[in-house]
Design a protein around this motif. Sequence first.
Motif, PDB file in Angstrom:
ATOM      1  N   ALA A  57       0.833  -1.200   0.000  1.00 19.10           N
ATOM      2  CA  ALA A  57       0.000   0.000   0.000  1.00 19.10           C
ATOM      3  C   ALA A  57       0.872   1.257   0.000  1.00 19.10           C
ATOM      4  CB  ALA A  57      -0.944  -0.001   1.195  1.00 19.10           C
ATOM      5  N   ASN A  58       1.932   1.253   0.804  1.00 19.77           N
ATOM      6  CA  ASN A  58       2.845   2.396   0.832  1.00 19.77           C
ATOM      7  C   ASN A  58       3.555   2.575  -0.502  1.00 19.77           C
ATOM      8  OD1 ASN A  58       3.391   3.878   3.570  1.00 19.77           O
ATOM      9  ND2 ASN A  58       3.011   1.753   4.136  1.00 19.77           N
ATOM     10  N   LEU A  59       3.938   1.485  -1.122  1.00 17.47           N
ATOM     11  CA  LEU A  59       4.689   1.538  -2.367  1.00 17.47           C
ATOM     12  C   LEU A  59       3.819   1.948  -3.546  1.00 17.47           C
ATOM     13  CD1 LEU A  59       7.401   0.879  -3.837  1.00 17.47           C
ATOM     14  CD2 LEU A  59       6.503  -1.447  -4.140  1.00 17.47           C
ATOM     15  N   CYS A  60       2.578   1.469  -3.591  1.00 14.43           N
ATOM     16  CA  CYS A  60       1.780   1.554  -4.815  1.00 14.43           C
ATOM     17  C   CYS A  60       0.647   2.566  -4.804  1.00 14.43           C
ATOM     18  CB  CYS A  60       1.198   0.173  -5.138  1.00 14.43           C
ATOM     19  SG  CYS A  60       2.461  -1.077  -5.483  1.00 14.43           S
ATOM     20  N   SER A  79       3.234   4.039   9.396  1.00 14.36           N
ATOM     21  CA  SER A  79       4.123   3.173   8.625  1.00 14.36           C
ATOM     22  C   SER A  79       4.816   3.904   7.482  1.00 14.36           C
ATOM     23  CB  SER A  79       3.338   1.974   8.068  1.00 14.36           C
ATOM     24  OG  SER A  79       2.494   2.365   7.003  1.00 14.36           O
ATOM     25  N   SER A  80       4.355   5.105   7.172  1.00 13.98           N
ATOM     26  CA  SER A  80       4.884   5.838   6.022  1.00 13.98           C
ATOM     27  C   SER A  80       6.045   6.754   6.390  1.00 13.98           C
ATOM     28  CB  SER A  80       3.774   6.666   5.366  1.00 13.98           C
ATOM     29  OG  SER A  80       2.678   5.851   5.026  1.00 13.98           O
ATOM     30  N   GLY A  81       5.921   7.443   7.510  1.00 14.50           N
ATOM     31  CA  GLY A  81       6.894   8.474   7.859  1.00 14.50           C
ATOM     32  C   GLY A  81       6.456   9.782   7.242  1.00 14.50           C
ATOM     33  N   GLY A  82       7.313  10.406   6.456  1.00 15.40           N
ATOM     34  CA  GLY A  82       6.915  11.622   5.756  1.00 15.40           C
ATOM     35  C   GLY A  82       5.756  11.336   4.830  1.00 15.40           C
ATOM     36  N   SER A  83       4.954  12.348   4.553  1.00 13.80           N
ATOM     37  CA  SER A  83       3.781  12.175   3.693  1.00 13.80           C
ATOM     38  C   SER A  83       4.158  11.486   2.386  1.00 13.80           C
ATOM     39  CB  SER A  83       3.162  13.541   3.384  1.00 13.80           C
ATOM     40  OG  SER A  83       2.158  13.423   2.395  1.00 13.80           O
ATOM     41  N   ASN A 129       1.823   2.087 -15.272  1.00 13.37           N
ATOM     42  CA  ASN A 129       1.545   1.321 -14.050  1.00 13.37           C
ATOM     43  C   ASN A 129       2.804   1.148 -13.193  1.00 13.37           C
ATOM     44  OD1 ASN A 129      -0.352   0.059 -12.351  1.00 13.37           O
ATOM     45  ND2 ASN A 129       0.277  -1.970 -13.035  1.00 13.37           N
ATOM     46  N   ILE A 130       3.575   2.221 -13.091  1.00 13.01           N
ATOM     47  CA  ILE A 130       4.772   2.222 -12.245  1.00 13.01           C
ATOM     48  C   ILE A 130       4.355   2.549 -10.815  1.00 13.01           C
ATOM     49  CG2 ILE A 130       6.958   3.408 -11.797  1.00 13.01           C
ATOM     50  CD1 ILE A 130       7.070   3.983 -14.831  1.00 13.01           C
ATOM     51  N   PRO A 131       4.832   1.797  -9.811  1.00  9.81           N
ATOM     52  CA  PRO A 131       4.469   2.095  -8.420  1.00  9.81           C
ATOM     53  C   PRO A 131       4.740   3.554  -8.073  1.00  9.81           C
ATOM     54  CG  PRO A 131       5.639   0.003  -8.531  1.00  9.81           C
ATOM     55  CD  PRO A 131       5.713   0.612  -9.911  1.00  9.81           C
ATOM     56  N   ALA A 132       3.769   4.186  -7.432  1.00 10.98           N
ATOM     57  CA  ALA A 132       3.830   5.630  -7.188  1.00 10.98           C
ATOM     58  C   ALA A 132       5.066   6.053  -6.410  1.00 10.98           C
ATOM     59  CB  ALA A 132       2.572   6.076  -6.443  1.00 10.98           C
ATOM     60  N   ASN A 133       5.472   5.238  -5.438  1.00 11.52           N
ATOM     61  CA  ASN A 133       6.564   5.635  -4.551  1.00 11.52           C
ATOM     62  C   ASN A 133       7.826   4.815  -4.771  1.00 11.52           C
ATOM     63  OD1 ASN A 133       5.306   7.793  -2.911  1.00 11.52           O
ATOM     64  ND2 ASN A 133       3.842   6.171  -2.445  1.00 11.52           N
ATOM     65  N   LEU A 134       8.015   4.385  -6.007  1.00  8.77           N
ATOM     66  CA  LEU A 134       9.201   3.603  -6.354  1.00  8.77           C
ATOM     67  C   LEU A 134      10.490   4.380  -6.108  1.00  8.77           C
ATOM     68  CD1 LEU A 134      10.287   0.973  -7.700  1.00  8.77           C
ATOM     69  CD2 LEU A 134      10.163   2.186  -9.886  1.00  8.77           C
ATOM     70  N   ASN A 135      10.456   5.709  -6.289  1.00  8.90           N
ATOM     71  CA  ASN A 135      11.661   6.528  -6.145  1.00  8.90           C
ATOM     72  C   ASN A 135      11.843   7.096  -4.743  1.00  8.90           C
ATOM     73  OD1 ASN A 135      12.603   6.652  -9.055  1.00  8.90           O
ATOM     74  ND2 ASN A 135      10.506   7.394  -9.275  1.00  8.90           N
ATOM     75  N   ARG A 136      10.965   6.747  -3.841  1.00 11.92           N
ATOM     76  CA  ARG A 136      11.038   7.264  -2.476  1.00 11.92           C
ATOM     77  C   ARG A 136      12.262   6.691  -1.758  1.00 11.92           C
ATOM     78  NH1 ARG A 136       7.026   9.453   1.241  1.00 11.92           N
ATOM     79  NH2 ARG A 136       7.432   8.781   3.378  1.00 11.92           N
ATOM     80  N   LYS A 137      12.919   7.527  -0.968  1.00 14.25           N
ATOM     81  CA  LYS A 137      14.149   7.099  -0.305  1.00 14.25           C
ATOM     82  C   LYS A 137      13.901   6.071   0.801  1.00 14.25           C
ATOM     83  CE  LYS A 137      16.868   9.796  -2.665  1.00 14.25           C
ATOM     84  NZ  LYS A 137      15.886  10.172  -3.710  1.00 14.25           N
ATOM     85  N   GLU A 138      12.860   6.254   1.601  1.00 16.87           N
ATOM     86  CA  GLU A 138      12.584   5.296   2.669  1.00 16.87           C
ATOM     87  C   GLU A 138      11.151   5.440   3.175  1.00 16.87           C
ATOM     88  OE1 GLU A 138      15.067   5.934   6.072  1.00 16.87           O
ATOM     89  OE2 GLU A 138      14.100   7.812   6.625  1.00 16.87           O
ATOM     90  N   PHE A 173       9.748  -7.169   1.517  1.00 17.61           N
ATOM     91  CA  PHE A 173       9.550  -5.917   0.781  1.00 17.61           C
ATOM     92  C   PHE A 173      10.109  -6.034  -0.633  1.00 17.61           C
ATOM     93  CE2 PHE A 173      11.011  -1.762  -0.698  1.00 17.61           C
ATOM     94  CZ  PHE A 173       9.823  -1.049  -0.625  1.00 17.61           C
ATOM     95  N   GLU A 174      11.277  -6.612  -0.778  1.00 14.81           N
ATOM     96  CA  GLU A 174      11.894  -6.734  -2.102  1.00 14.81           C
ATOM     97  C   GLU A 174      11.061  -7.624  -3.022  1.00 14.81           C
ATOM     98  OE1 GLU A 174      15.877  -8.000  -1.331  1.00 14.81           O
ATOM     99  OE2 GLU A 174      16.587  -5.955  -0.911  1.00 14.81           O
TER     100      GLU A 174
END
Length: 402
Positions: free
Chosen positions: A63-66, A170-174, A229-238, A252-253
């Motif tokens: 959910a966080n990733l996509c 579970s997300s941290g920053g928005s 259809n690229i995961p929205a937060n694929l480029n997020r650092k953490e 996760f991987e």
Amino acid sequence: MYFCRLIIENRKIVSNSFKMVAKTLYGFEELLAKELRDLGAQKVVIGNRMVSFFGDTGFMYKANLCCRTALKILKPLQTKKLRNEKQLYDFVQSIDWEDYLDVQDSLAIYATVNSTIFRHSQFVALKAKDAIVDKFRKETGKRPSVDTEHPDVTIQLHIQQDVCTVSLDSSGGSLHHRGYRTSTNIAPINEVLAAGLLLLSGWDGTTDFIDPMCGSGTLAIEAAMIACNIPANLNRKEFAFEKWLDWDMDLFEKIEAAALNKTRDFRHSIIGYDKAPSAVRKAIRNVENANLTDFVSIQEHNFFETTKETEAPLHMVFNPPYGERLALDEEVFYKQIGDTLKQGYPATNAWFITSNLEALKYVGLRPSRKIKVFNGKLESRLVKYEMYAGSKKAKFQNKKEQ
């Protein structure tokens, strides 16, 4: 035997599930609920600027990733009715915090309060912090530290009248901080808002796309991520869950790899125009950061001096400058939008967001849809103008003859 084993496995899946809450922007609740259902969430329930659902730890990662329209994914721990600050202190202290953080970890606590009993969110957060550190000090002689910048564990308290829910963030920053946008202009559009506007407009990647006032390129980038259809937060650092005691990197991987396996080809064009050279440079840099240079083209053009480049259907979504952020002659500006669409963009579904509802009359076109949204604190409308190839009358005449 197989049937019995299947029942046991299904029970195990259900028993490993827990309730989560995804926070979102006003008007995006249905979009987020659909996203969660499509990802496989269970027991999805829509609320006010939030959607609750059930899933396991792997689904929390997914959910966080996509999710494109989620701001945060919270994991509620306990809920209880409270009447005073002592009950608040005792309630927070009763939670088994040793299951979620070590004494050497850092924490941050935030509170949202809508109550006649508890009136100050900062006081609630401070009281909760005292309860947690006092518990650790009593049991270990040491206490966790507070770190509002990069905490190991972020805790959210939500009090609605006398009901208090304590959750792990579970997300941290928005989640609107996707990770690709390192260069911005004045008042850039929030990435979650951009994705939601695109989804509300019906963008699905089946036509060409243009943002004629692209600024730092956010709408064009989000459009490409939706189209492919690229995961929205694929480029997020953490994500915050990466610091939790039960963090499972292998899991996760696997989820990330599975999500990437679902990307798709995109055979149309996505273009962003801006008349400011500085904006164009920033947008190009952000597109590169998102690894989308194969799909997104940023060009220096004044929209009011352009025409549609092909006869193919075109999907247009943009965020024109507001009087609140840039000085402009609203009558002239909005008339230019209408004139440019009428004269140069046939076979186009044109959508844009504005908080200046009075200025819409200067466009000189009747919108076929108006959707209430908020851009920050500004009540706005996402409006749609359908520009036909040829006259509208001729289009309906052709349909009638067919």
